[in-house]
Design an enzyme around this catalytic site. Structure first.
Site, PDB file in Angstrom:
ATOM      1  N   GLY A   1       1.935   5.638   4.790  1.00  0.00           N
ATOM      2  CA  GLY A   1       1.129   6.106   5.801  1.00  0.00           C
ATOM      3  C   GLY A   1      -0.210   5.324   5.818  1.00  0.00           C
ATOM      4  O   GLY A   1      -1.115   6.172   6.357  1.00  0.00           O
ATOM      5  N   THR A   2      -0.235   4.378   4.990  1.00  0.00           N
ATOM      6  CA  THR A   2      -1.570   3.683   5.040  1.00  0.00           C
ATOM      7  C   THR A   2      -1.676   2.894   6.330  1.00  0.00           C
ATOM      8  O   THR A   2      -2.894   2.258   6.686  1.00  0.00           O
ATOM      9  CB  THR A   2      -2.183   3.072   3.741  1.00  0.00           C
ATOM     10  OG1 THR A   2      -0.990   2.125   3.657  1.00  0.00           O
ATOM     11  CG2 THR A   2      -2.250   3.880   2.885  1.00  0.00           C
TER      12      THR A   2
ATOM     13  N   GLU B   1      -9.927  34.967  -7.298  1.00  0.00           N
ATOM     14  CA  GLU B   1     -10.613  33.750  -6.524  1.00  0.00           C
ATOM     15  C   GLU B   1     -12.126  33.852  -6.394  1.00  0.00           C
ATOM     16  O   GLU B   1     -12.665  32.911  -6.884  1.00  0.00           O
ATOM     17  CB  GLU B   1     -10.079  34.028  -4.932  1.00  0.00           C
ATOM     18  CG  GLU B   1      -8.860  34.008  -4.608  1.00  0.00           C
ATOM     19  CD  GLU B   1      -8.257  32.558  -5.136  1.00  0.00           C
ATOM     20  OE1 GLU B   1      -8.854  31.628  -5.398  1.00  0.00           O
ATOM     21  OE2 GLU B   1      -6.799  32.709  -5.307  1.00  0.00           O
TER      22      GLU B   1
ATOM     23  N   GLY C   1       1.049  -1.188   0.092  1.00  0.00           N
ATOM     24  CA  GLY C   1      -0.056   0.138  -0.072  1.00  0.00           C
ATOM     25  C   GLY C   1       0.732   1.301   0.239  1.00  0.00           C
ATOM     26  O   GLY C   1       2.076   1.280   0.256  1.00  0.00           O
ATOM     27  N   PRO C   2       0.315   2.187  -0.301  1.00  0.00           N
ATOM     28  CA  PRO C   2       1.209   3.637  -0.305  1.00  0.00           C
ATOM     29  C   PRO C   2       1.560   4.124   1.222  1.00  0.00           C
ATOM     30  O   PRO C   2       1.169   3.600   2.246  1.00  0.00           O
ATOM     31  CB  PRO C   2      -0.086   4.638  -0.805  1.00  0.00           C
ATOM     32  CG  PRO C   2      -1.390   4.078  -1.372  1.00  0.00           C
ATOM     33  CD  PRO C   2      -1.073   2.703  -0.488  1.00  0.00           C
TER      34      PRO C   2
ATOM     35  N   LYS D   1       0.462   0.261   7.287  1.00  0.00           N
ATOM     36  CA  LYS D   1       1.150  -1.081   7.474  1.00  0.00           C
ATOM     37  C   LYS D   1       1.846  -1.802   8.504  1.00  0.00           C
ATOM     38  O   LYS D   1       1.595  -2.855   9.068  1.00  0.00           O
ATOM     39  CB  LYS D   1       2.045  -1.167   6.003  1.00  0.00           C
ATOM     40  CG  LYS D   1       1.476  -0.974   4.741  1.00  0.00           C
ATOM     41  CD  LYS D   1       2.091  -1.095   3.532  1.00  0.00           C
ATOM     42  CE  LYS D   1       3.381  -0.068   3.563  1.00  0.00           C
ATOM     43  NZ  LYS D   1       2.469   1.219   3.255  1.00  0.00           N
TER      44      LYS D   1
ATOM     45  N   HIS E   1     -12.824  31.878  -9.783  1.00  0.00           N
ATOM     46  CA  HIS E   1     -13.149  30.335  -9.678  1.00  0.00           C
ATOM     47  C   HIS E   1     -14.403  30.176  -8.932  1.00  0.00           C
ATOM     48  O   HIS E   1     -14.921  29.095  -9.343  1.00  0.00           O
ATOM     49  CB  HIS E   1     -11.904  30.248  -8.447  1.00  0.00           C
ATOM     50  CG  HIS E   1     -10.737  29.999  -9.247  1.00  0.00           C
ATOM     51  ND1 HIS E   1     -10.332  29.293 -10.301  1.00  0.00           N
ATOM     52  CD2 HIS E   1      -9.212  30.680  -8.770  1.00  0.00           C
ATOM     53  CE1 HIS E   1      -9.004  29.515 -10.763  1.00  0.00           C
ATOM     54  NE2 HIS E   1      -8.468  30.201  -9.814  1.00  0.00           N
TER      55      HIS E   1
END
Length: 630
Positions: free
Chosen positions: A198-199, A418, A195-196, A201, A421
């Site tokens: 910081g997930t 802004e 997994g990426p 593990k 947007h």
């Protein structure tokens, strides 16, 4: 430890200096006599100037009449004693010392070798951290976990329910193996957590250690490889030997890609020492000598570089994907971390989870911690929703930069940028709702309109992608309409990059171009370079590359025209919102909707109508470069 090393170095230096002085002058004061040749000695005897001599075999030492001490070497001169007697010289003779050498002499003779051995042992201990002595560098560095205080269990792991179920089965087997073995099943020999970063593990592995109730060894992939050839393979063997002694047990290898890369990969082949370590790991996991009861759990965020032999069934039978959490998972993770802080009742973690798409478990833990720190900085006793909002903005974009000095013209331009947007976002049906608009700079983003998805989306429609490109071009179009083309700034650099990148993905990867059709062009082109030169390297013809560039430009210009059409029609709303941003600096999505659709100004703030004459001034420092966060 530093004092001990310093003391050892001082002893080595002093012993070296003493050894040098001893060898330079080994006999000390006994070597102060003046050596003369034998013929000169005979002449002095004939002249009667020699008073006393001491003879040891062929070595002669004596004293002259003037008190001078001399020494000489005598050949087999037959009448030497008679001649000395005739001249009245006092003669003394003694045999050569043949006794065993003294302890000091032995130490002096062996001192250089002992010194070299001591220095070698010292450096070996330094390189290996002193573990196991100078010859212990081939032993495993795996540590047995025995967490009593700060124990992590599965209740502390949230947001990765499927992965947790997979590893819970391993723990359950260790507790009750008969439940699985009665039907002929056997536990997977290896379990790979993928997994990426910081997930969670490593956190999941710690939870296994807390739940299993069996010996749990942990080691990093980088601990296997050292400067000596064969050390890594030796450590792998020793690690499995320790596992056999404590069977059944779990061995956790973190960052296994450090040692498990594909063999022979890279320019000029692979690293021999690392490949030897990998070969030994493959044999230990599934070879002739099987290790029953030893379960390997490994973690990596780069499964694509691992050797295929390592991933096959029989070694790592099971690959558990620990992915980024969805909105439900993020809410559960926030609840786990929120237990550690004093939180106000008004904090809705569901709303916080909605505003953090793409956040990993580590990001969410950091978010909660930042919110607690902000509340402590304000001397609050509890953490409110305002701290969570500020912490989210800080994590995503950086801290506020209110100290930045801007001119009035720049502040006004930023507000219109802004507002452009925001107005396009409101009028695009496929756009996400606005969560916040601000002209307070944070980090490198000097202005922002943040959209808040109502739910996590796995894929996006063509309509949504075109709407996002129109929103990205809204800031540049607003600058052109209000200030003219000559006053346009570089504030839209990030917006243009985002729009171009999205258009490129639509054309080259998603097959959303009617001109080019559902075909993928330039595979992996972003991993090397960007642009047409790479397209040619990816077996794309010159004619196709031109069509790709034309389609990308057409998509971006389409978004530009959509933004210009909306802002031209809604020019009054643009002026209204820009003035509100100059006055209030930050507006929520609800306040913007009320202002535009109902002409209701924000509550608990000073009335906008009474401030129109001062609308060109801002209450804080604002920037030019906007950043849209989806």
């Amino acid at each position: 430890m530093n004092f001990k090393n310093l003391a050892m170095w001082a002893v080595i230096v002093f012993l070296t200096i003493g050894l040098y002085n001893m060898f330079k002058n080994p006999q000390g004061s006994l070597n102060k006599s003046n050596p003369i040749i034998f013929s000169e000695f005979l002449t002095e005897v004939d002249n009667g100037r020699v008073v006393k001599v001491e003879i040891k075999e062929n070595n002669i030492k004596g004293v002259m009449s003037n008190g001078e001490i001399f020494s000489t070497y005598s050949p087999n001169y037959p009448n030497l004693i008679e001649k000395l007697t005739e001249k009245g010289v006092s003669i003394s003779a003694s045999p050569v010392d043949e006794k065993m050498p003294s302890l000091l002499g032995v130490l002096l003779s062996w001192f250089p070798m002992l010194l070299l051995i001591a220095v070698w042992i010292f450096f070996m201990r330094q390189m290996q951290g002193g573990k196991g002595g100078a010859m212990g560098f081939g032993r495993s560095k795996a540590k047995m976990m025995n967490e009593i205080k700060g124990k992590v269990t599965f209740n502390d792991v949230a947001g990765v329910e499927e992965a947790k179920e997979e590893v819970e089965e391993v723990v359950e087997f260790l507790k009750d193996p008969r439940k699985f073995s009665r039907l002929g099943g056997k536990i997977p020999r290896g379990c790979l957590l993928v997994g990426p970063p910081g997930t969670g593990k490593t956190l999941l592995a710690r939870a296994i250690a807390g739940e299993a109730g069996v010996p749990f060894f942990t080691i990093s992939g980088s601990d296997f490889v050292e400067m000596f050839v064969g050390v890594g393979a030796s450590r792998v063997r020793d690690m499995f030997e320790q596992g056999k002694k404590h069977s059944p047990c779990i061995i956790f290898i973190d960052e296994i890609d450090a040692v498990g890369r594909s063999r022979g990969a890279g320019l000029g082949g692979g690293n021999d020492e690392r490949e030897q370590t990998l070969n030994q790991l493959l044999v230990e996991m599934d070879g002739f000598d099987t290790n029953e009861g030893v379960i390997i759990i490994a973690a990596t965020n780069r499964p694509d570089v691992l050797d295929p032999a390592l991933l096959r069934p029989g070694r790592f039978d099971r690959q558990v994907v620990v992915s980024l959490p969805d909105i439900i998972g993020r809410e559960k993770i926030l609840k786990v971390h929120a237990k550690k802080i004093s939180m106000a009742p008004d904090v809705n973690l569901r709303t916080v989870a909605r505003g953090t798409p793409g956040f990993s478990g580590a990001d969410l833990a950091n978010l909660v911690n930042e919110a607690a720190l902000l509340a402590a900085r304000k001397n609050k006793r509890i953490v409110t929703f305002a701290e969570f909002e500020d912490a989210k903005d800080k994590v995503m974009m950086g801290a506020e930069r209110r100290s930045m000095v801007m001119t009035e013209e720049e502040k006004k331009l930023t507000a219109y940028h802004e507002a452009g947007h925001a107005i396009v976002t409101i009028n695009e049906k496929a756009a996400y709702p606005i969560h916040k608009a601000t002209i307070i700079p944070r980090g490198r983003a000097l202005g922002m309109v943040m959209q808040l998805p109502e739910k996590d989306e796995v894929s996006q429609t063509r309509e949504q992608l075109h709407a996002q490109m129109a929103i990205a071009m809204g800031g540049r179009v607003a600058e052109e309409i209000i200030f003219g083309e000559d006053k346009v700034t570089t504030g839209a650099v990030s917006d243009i990059e985002q729009a171009t990148k999205r258009a490129r993905a639509m054309v080259m990867r998603a097959g959303l171009s009617k001109e080019l059709g559902p075909v993928a062009y330039g595979e992996n082109e972003e991993e090397v370079f960007l642009g047409r030169s790479v397209a040619r390297q990816q077996n794309m013809s010159e004619e196709t590359a031109k069509k790709v560039d034309a389609e990308i430009k057409k998509f971006v210009e389409k978004g530009y025209e959509r933004a210009r059409k909306v802002l031209t029609e809604k020019i009054d709303d643009l002026h209204k919102l820009a003035k509100a941003l100059l006055t209030y600096e930050t507006l929520t999505g609800e306040e913007i909707e009320n202002l535009i659709n109902k002409n209701i100004y924000p509550t608990n703030k000073e009335d906008l109508k009474t401030e129109e004459e001062n609308s060109d001034s801002a209450l804080g420092s604002m920037g030019l470069k906007p950043k849209i966060v989806h």
